[in-house]
Design an enzyme around this catalytic site. Structure first.
Site, mmCIF file in Angstrom:
data_model
loop_
_atom_site.group_PDB
_atom_site.id
_atom_site.type_symbol
_atom_site.label_atom_id
_atom_site.label_comp_id
_atom_site.label_asym_id
_atom_site.label_seq_id
_atom_site.Cartn_x
_atom_site.Cartn_y
_atom_site.Cartn_z
ATOM 1 N N GLY A 5 1.488 62.715 -14.043
ATOM 2 C CA GLY A 5 1.867 64.123 -13.964
ATOM 3 C C GLY A 5 2.515 64.372 -12.627
ATOM 4 O O GLY A 5 3.474 63.694 -12.270
ATOM 5 N N GLU A 6 1.958 65.266 -11.874
ATOM 6 C CA GLU A 6 2.522 65.595 -10.564
ATOM 7 C C GLU A 6 1.367 65.650 -9.558
ATOM 8 O O GLU A 6 0.535 66.549 -9.617
ATOM 9 C CB GLU A 6 3.266 66.940 -10.658
ATOM 10 C CG GLU A 6 3.850 67.406 -9.366
ATOM 11 C CD GLU A 6 4.602 66.313 -8.613
ATOM 12 O OE1 GLU A 6 5.555 65.742 -9.160
ATOM 13 O OE2 GLU A 6 4.204 66.022 -7.470
ATOM 14 N N SER A 7 1.362 64.674 -8.653
ATOM 15 C CA SER A 7 0.205 64.530 -7.768
ATOM 16 C C SER A 7 0.050 65.702 -6.806
ATOM 17 O O SER A 7 -1.070 66.039 -6.417
ATOM 18 C CB SER A 7 0.291 63.213 -7.002
ATOM 19 O OG SER A 7 1.477 63.168 -6.232
ATOM 20 N N CYS A 41 0.224 56.342 -12.485
ATOM 21 C CA CYS A 41 1.328 57.049 -11.830
ATOM 22 C C CYS A 41 0.817 58.097 -10.837
ATOM 23 O O CYS A 41 0.302 57.736 -9.794
ATOM 24 C CB CYS A 41 2.270 57.615 -12.886
ATOM 25 S SG CYS A 41 3.919 57.920 -12.229
ATOM 26 N N ARG A 84 5.452 57.561 -2.878
ATOM 27 C CA ARG A 84 5.802 58.445 -4.005
ATOM 28 C C ARG A 84 7.275 58.308 -4.346
ATOM 29 O O ARG A 84 8.111 58.127 -3.463
ATOM 30 C CB ARG A 84 5.546 59.921 -3.657
ATOM 31 C CG ARG A 84 4.104 60.327 -3.719
ATOM 32 C CD ARG A 84 3.972 61.833 -3.457
ATOM 33 N NE ARG A 84 4.514 62.631 -4.531
ATOM 34 C CZ ARG A 84 5.197 63.760 -4.356
ATOM 35 N NH1 ARG A 84 5.480 64.206 -3.156
ATOM 36 N NH2 ARG A 84 5.646 64.421 -5.401
ATOM 37 N N ILE A 105 8.059 56.574 -14.660
ATOM 38 C CA ILE A 105 8.690 57.899 -14.590
ATOM 39 C C ILE A 105 8.452 58.471 -13.192
ATOM 40 O O ILE A 105 7.331 58.824 -12.841
ATOM 41 C CB ILE A 105 8.091 58.856 -15.647
ATOM 42 C CG1 ILE A 105 8.218 58.257 -17.055
ATOM 43 C CG2 ILE A 105 8.784 60.219 -15.583
ATOM 44 C CD1 ILE A 105 7.408 58.982 -18.121
ATOM 45 N N ARG A 106 9.513 58.533 -12.398
ATOM 46 C CA ARG A 106 9.372 58.970 -10.994
ATOM 47 C C ARG A 106 8.113 58.354 -10.371
ATOM 48 O O ARG A 106 7.270 59.050 -9.787
ATOM 49 C CB ARG A 106 9.348 60.495 -10.889
ATOM 50 C CG ARG A 106 10.662 61.134 -11.344
ATOM 51 C CD ARG A 106 10.705 62.628 -11.121
ATOM 52 N NE ARG A 106 10.560 62.992 -9.717
ATOM 53 C CZ ARG A 106 11.526 62.865 -8.808
ATOM 54 N NH1 ARG A 106 12.693 62.377 -9.132
ATOM 55 N NH2 ARG A 106 11.320 63.233 -7.570
ATOM 56 N N HIS A 117 2.889 54.007 -17.128
ATOM 57 C CA HIS A 117 2.145 54.864 -18.060
ATOM 58 C C HIS A 117 1.792 54.123 -19.343
ATOM 59 O O HIS A 117 2.468 54.318 -20.368
ATOM 60 C CB HIS A 117 3.011 56.059 -18.462
ATOM 61 C CG HIS A 117 3.320 57.011 -17.363
ATOM 62 N ND1 HIS A 117 2.533 58.093 -17.063
ATOM 63 C CD2 HIS A 117 4.346 57.055 -16.493
ATOM 64 C CE1 HIS A 117 3.052 58.772 -16.062
ATOM 65 N NE2 HIS A 117 4.164 58.161 -15.689
ATOM 66 N N GLU A 158 -0.379 54.854 -21.328
ATOM 67 C CA GLU A 158 -0.786 55.869 -22.318
ATOM 68 C C GLU A 158 0.384 56.322 -23.188
ATOM 69 O O GLU A 158 0.180 57.025 -24.179
ATOM 70 C CB GLU A 158 -1.443 57.072 -21.616
ATOM 71 C CG GLU A 158 -0.515 57.987 -20.818
ATOM 72 C CD GLU A 158 -0.209 57.491 -19.405
ATOM 73 O OE1 GLU A 158 -0.459 56.304 -19.103
ATOM 74 O OE2 GLU A 158 0.311 58.305 -18.607
HETATM 75 N N1 GLN Z 1 6.349 61.652 -8.999
HETATM 76 C C1 GLN Z 1 5.056 62.114 -9.432
HETATM 77 C C2 GLN Z 1 4.138 62.418 -8.255
HETATM 78 O O1 GLN Z 1 4.483 62.255 -7.152
HETATM 79 C C3 GLN Z 1 4.384 61.089 -10.327
HETATM 80 C C4 GLN Z 1 5.148 60.977 -11.613
HETATM 81 C C5 GLN Z 1 4.299 60.633 -12.798
HETATM 82 O O2 GLN Z 1 3.063 60.686 -12.792
HETATM 83 N N2 GLN Z 1 4.988 60.324 -13.870
HETATM 84 O O3 GLN Z 1 3.043 62.833 -8.459
#
Ligand code: GLN
Length: 202
Positions: free
Chosen positions: A50-52, A82, A111, A140-141, A181, A183
């Site tokens: 997700g987004e940390s 991630c 990151r 993904i990112r 990921h 999942e």
């Molecule tokens: N770029 C996201 C972060 O810094 C991580 C991306 C992801 O979990 N797919 O949290």
């Protein structure tokens, strides 16, 4: 701990449902963790992608960061994918100034390490602890691991391309983390490996 461990999924933000499905496919009972009470009820924890920065914010605001740190340092098995890997890392590069982590994993992660041009990509990796067949990894990112402490085992690296050799899967005792990921792919070997860690701990 009970005979059938309950595996929590940190449900502040991110791809919670996908992890629940993967864990269910491994035959374990799952529970969403949004509060300290929820956390008290689980034997292990998955921290989703997700987004940390958002997860860090919400964990702090909802009073979960301290209790999460306590459980992880007391030996609760945890797996982060991630953003979840970032949450478990002791040190982050490229984090937001106010971003905090749960920590416990003696690594430095960068990151968004793979660069702006390649926000996401897929690659087949050898992860020997999961067997001979390669793992199809979706990034993904994603972060990568820049430094590993002495107690950390490298489980997998990127093979080929500009990021060749970058560390993307690690374990340190009861803590497991992947930059990618699992999942999202339907291959539940990483989750099964984590569930085995949880059962061994029990
Ligand atoms: N770029 C996201 C972060 O810094 C991580 C991306 C992801 O979990 N797919 O949290």
């Amino acid at each position: 701990m009970t005979a059938a461990p309950i595996v929590g999924v940190l449900a502040l933000q991110g791809d919670v449902r996908e992890h629940e499905h993967a864990l269910a496919a491994c035959g374990v009972v799952t529970a969403r963790v949004r509060s300290v009470d929820d956390l008290d009820g689980v034997d292990a924890l998955v921290i989703p992608g997700g987004e940390s920065t958002t997860m860090s914010n919400l964990a702090l605001r909802w009073g979960l960061m301290g209790p999460l740190r306590e459980r992880v340092s007391a030996g609760m098995p945890a797996y982060g994918s991630c953003a979840g890997m970032i949450m478990l890392a002791d040190v982050i590069e490229g984090g937001r100034p106010d971003q905090e982590t749960i920590g416990g994993l003696d690594v430095t992660v960068r990151r968004n390490a793979f660069g702006r041009q390649v926000d996401s990509f897929e690659s087949d990796l050898h992860i020997p602890v999961l067997g001979d067949e390669t793992v199809h990894a979706v990034f993904i990112r994603a972060p990568w691991v820049e430094r590993v402490g002495e107690g950390v085992t490298v489980l997998g690296r990127v093979e080929g391309g500009p990021a060749d050799g970058r560390i993307v899967a690690v374990q340190q005792g009861h803590l497991l983390a992947t930059s990618f990921h699992p999942e999202l792919t339907g291959d539940v070997r990483v989750h099964r490996y984590f569930v085995e860690m949880v059962r061994e701990k029990a």
